[in-house]
Write an enzyme that holds these catalytic residues in place. Sequence first.
Site, PDB file in Angstrom:
ATOM      1  N   SER A 134       0.732  -1.417  -0.061  1.00  0.00           N
ATOM      2  CA  SER A 134      -0.030  -0.042  -0.071  1.00  0.00           C
ATOM      3  C   SER A 134       0.616   1.159   0.032  1.00  0.00           C
ATOM      4  CB  SER A 134      -0.801   0.106   1.123  1.00  0.00           C
ATOM      5  OG  SER A 134      -1.208   1.316   1.501  1.00  0.00           O
ATOM      6  N   TYR A 152      -0.564   0.509  10.818  1.00  0.00           N
ATOM      7  CA  TYR A 152      -0.864  -0.330   9.491  1.00  0.00           C
ATOM      8  C   TYR A 152       0.378  -0.067   8.526  1.00  0.00           C
ATOM      9  CZ  TYR A 152      -3.374  -0.898   5.163  1.00  0.00           C
ATOM     10  OH  TYR A 152      -3.954  -1.227   3.823  1.00  0.00           O
TER      11      TYR A 152
HETATM   12  N1  LIG Z   1      -8.820  -0.463   0.849  1.00  0.00           N
HETATM   13  C1  LIG Z   1      -7.812   0.483   0.619  1.00  0.00           C
HETATM   14  O1  LIG Z   1      -7.687   1.753   0.740  1.00  0.00           O
HETATM   15  C2  LIG Z   1      -6.492  -0.406   0.495  1.00  0.00           C
HETATM   16  C3  LIG Z   1      -5.245   0.433   0.000  1.00  0.00           C
HETATM   17  C4  LIG Z   1      -4.213  -0.111  -0.319  1.00  0.00           C
HETATM   18  C5  LIG Z   1      -3.990  -1.605  -0.158  1.00  0.00           C
HETATM   19  N2  LIG Z   1      -5.035  -2.294   0.491  1.00  0.00           N
HETATM   20  C6  LIG Z   1      -4.867  -3.567   0.845  1.00  0.00           C
HETATM   21  O2  LIG Z   1      -5.766  -4.631  -0.067  1.00  0.00           O
HETATM   22  C7  LIG Z   1      -5.933  -5.868   0.608  1.00  0.00           C
HETATM   23  C8  LIG Z   1      -7.650  -6.082   0.476  1.00  0.00           C
HETATM   24  O3  LIG Z   1      -8.409  -4.785   0.862  1.00  0.00           O
HETATM   25  P1  LIG Z   1      -9.863  -4.409   0.858  1.00  0.00           P
HETATM   26  O4  LIG Z   1     -10.115  -3.146   0.357  1.00  0.00           O
HETATM   27  O5  LIG Z   1     -10.389  -5.465  -0.276  1.00  0.00           O
HETATM   28  O6  LIG Z   1     -10.515  -4.927   2.195  1.00  0.00           O
HETATM   29  P2  LIG Z   1     -11.743  -5.481   2.761  1.00  0.00           P
HETATM   30  O7  LIG Z   1     -12.755  -5.370   1.810  1.00  0.00           O
HETATM   31  O8  LIG Z   1     -11.645  -4.882   3.907  1.00  0.00           O
HETATM   32  O9  LIG Z   1     -11.513  -6.920   3.082  1.00  0.00           O
HETATM   33  C9  LIG Z   1     -10.444  -7.399   3.971  1.00  0.00           C
HETATM   34  C10 LIG Z   1     -10.882  -8.711   4.403  1.00  0.00           C
HETATM   35  O10 LIG Z   1      -9.868  -9.253   5.213  1.00  0.00           O
HETATM   36  C11 LIG Z   1     -10.470 -10.329   6.031  1.00  0.00           C
HETATM   37  N3  LIG Z   1      -9.698 -10.704   7.174  1.00  0.00           N
HETATM   38  C12 LIG Z   1      -9.222  -9.555   8.162  1.00  0.00           C
HETATM   39  N4  LIG Z   1      -8.789 -10.150   9.041  1.00  0.00           N
HETATM   40  C13 LIG Z   1      -8.916 -11.526   8.879  1.00  0.00           C
HETATM   41  C14 LIG Z   1      -8.452 -12.828   9.526  1.00  0.00           C
HETATM   42  N5  LIG Z   1      -7.764 -12.718  10.883  1.00  0.00           N
HETATM   43  N6  LIG Z   1      -8.529 -14.012   9.096  1.00  0.00           N
HETATM   44  C15 LIG Z   1      -9.208 -13.790   7.831  1.00  0.00           C
HETATM   45  N7  LIG Z   1      -9.803 -12.914   7.212  1.00  0.00           N
HETATM   46  C16 LIG Z   1      -9.384 -11.740   7.676  1.00  0.00           C
HETATM   47  C17 LIG Z   1     -11.909  -9.675   6.332  1.00  0.00           C
HETATM   48  O11 LIG Z   1     -12.722 -10.722   6.618  1.00  0.00           O
HETATM   49  P3  LIG Z   1     -14.071 -10.710   7.554  1.00  0.00           P
HETATM   50  O12 LIG Z   1     -15.008 -10.537   6.457  1.00  0.00           O
HETATM   51  O13 LIG Z   1     -14.212 -11.768   8.242  1.00  0.00           O
HETATM   52  O14 LIG Z   1     -13.979  -9.331   8.438  1.00  0.00           O
HETATM   53  C18 LIG Z   1     -12.087  -8.913   5.251  1.00  0.00           C
HETATM   54  O15 LIG Z   1     -13.195  -9.519   4.226  1.00  0.00           O
HETATM   55  C19 LIG Z   1      -5.628  -5.497   1.981  1.00  0.00           C
HETATM   56  O16 LIG Z   1      -4.419  -6.073   2.228  1.00  0.00           O
HETATM   57  C20 LIG Z   1      -5.465  -4.186   2.225  1.00  0.00           C
HETATM   58  O17 LIG Z   1      -4.471  -3.691   3.298  1.00  0.00           O
HETATM   59  C21 LIG Z   1      -6.374  -1.661   0.515  1.00  0.00           C
END
Ligand SMILES: NC(=O)c1ccc[n+]([C@@H]2O[C@H](COP(=O)([O-])OP(=O)(O)OC[C@H]3O[C@@H](n4cnc5c(N)ncnc54)[C@H](OP(=O)(O)O)[C@@H]3O)[C@@H](O)[C@H]2O)c1
Length: 253
Positions: free
Chosen positions: A146, A159
């Site tokens: 990120s 983070y």
């Molecule tokens: N969104 C942003 O702005 C952004 C920017 C840069 C990078 N990223 C990265 O991109 C990736 C995907 O992000 P996203 O936006 O798709 O996030 P998201 O929609 O919030 O999804 C993250 C998922 O991770 C799961 N999770 C969290 N802790 C867990 C655990 N202990 N065991 C199993 N599952 C777990 C959650 O599951 P539950 O449904 O069970 O809660 C959730 O479904 C992440 O690595 C994030 O850091 C995001």
Amino acid sequence: MGLGSRDADAGVVLLLGGRSEIGLEVARRLAPGRVVVLAARRADDLGPQRAELSAAGAAQVHCVEFDADDFASHQPLLEKVIGEHGPLGVTVLAFGVLGDQARAEREAAHAVAVVQTDYVAQVSVLTNLANLLRAQGSGQIVAFSSIAGVRVRRSNYVYGSAKAGLDGFVNGLQDALHGTGIHLLLVRSGFVIGRMTAGMDPAPLSSTPDQVADAVVSALYRRSRVVNVPRRIKLLFIAMHYVPQSIWRRMPR
Ligand SMILES: NC(=O)c1ccc[n+]([C@@H]2O[C@H](COP(=O)([O-])OP(=O)(O)OC[C@H]3O[C@@H](n4cnc5c(N)ncnc54)[C@H](OP(=O)(O)O)[C@@H]3O)[C@@H](O)[C@H]2O)c1
């Protein structure tokens, strides 16, 4: 698959973090004709995600229980998926938490929980996965760094530090996998407008899960090492390193 190929590696699409908005968009694009496995907590509660992937043309969709924080479960889980559904084509590590920075500064346990999911669990999955794919002789992996990890900011350093660690780990693992036929893609995106950032003002050069997924899939086809989303954010990543610390420490989230 060779360079310039217009397809991802054959085999199962495994989404670790089966409800991730970005991960599901990637899986939807890869789904047609493939077996997709959604690994998530509360795996019996993935009805909408299953339906979405079936509608996208997946040959089969399976769900499996996965808690990223249960490190001992990682290797057996990956072996079970391969044993039951065959070789892994593309594995997407989409699990993660943003955490609460203010709380993490007050409570060490919360800081550790964020770093555990966003860094240590990723290291565990990636190491197990790399070893299994080495034995398999093929496979592609997607890991999400990120902007927060490109240069860590005071406003989200817990983070950000996990992402910085992950970014470094993936760079090293990419070199370790060089010449093995296994492709590990590192995604560096800016602010993504979605569930993880709900309620926050979008930062400049924001993208949507759709745009991130388009970039990820085309980078999988091209077998790129790194994909920046959006592409022009790379200039910002470079410029960030030249901002004096006295200004940097006041940068917003
Ligand atoms: N969104 C942003 O702005 C952004 C920017 C840069 C990078 N990223 C990265 O991109 C990736 C995907 O992000 P996203 O936006 O798709 O996030 P998201 O929609 O919030 O999804 C993250 C998922 O991770 C799961 N999770 C969290 N802790 C867990 C655990 N202990 N065991 C199993 N599952 C777990 C959650 O599951 P539950 O449904 O069970 O809660 C959730 O479904 C992440 O690595 C994030 O850091 C995001």
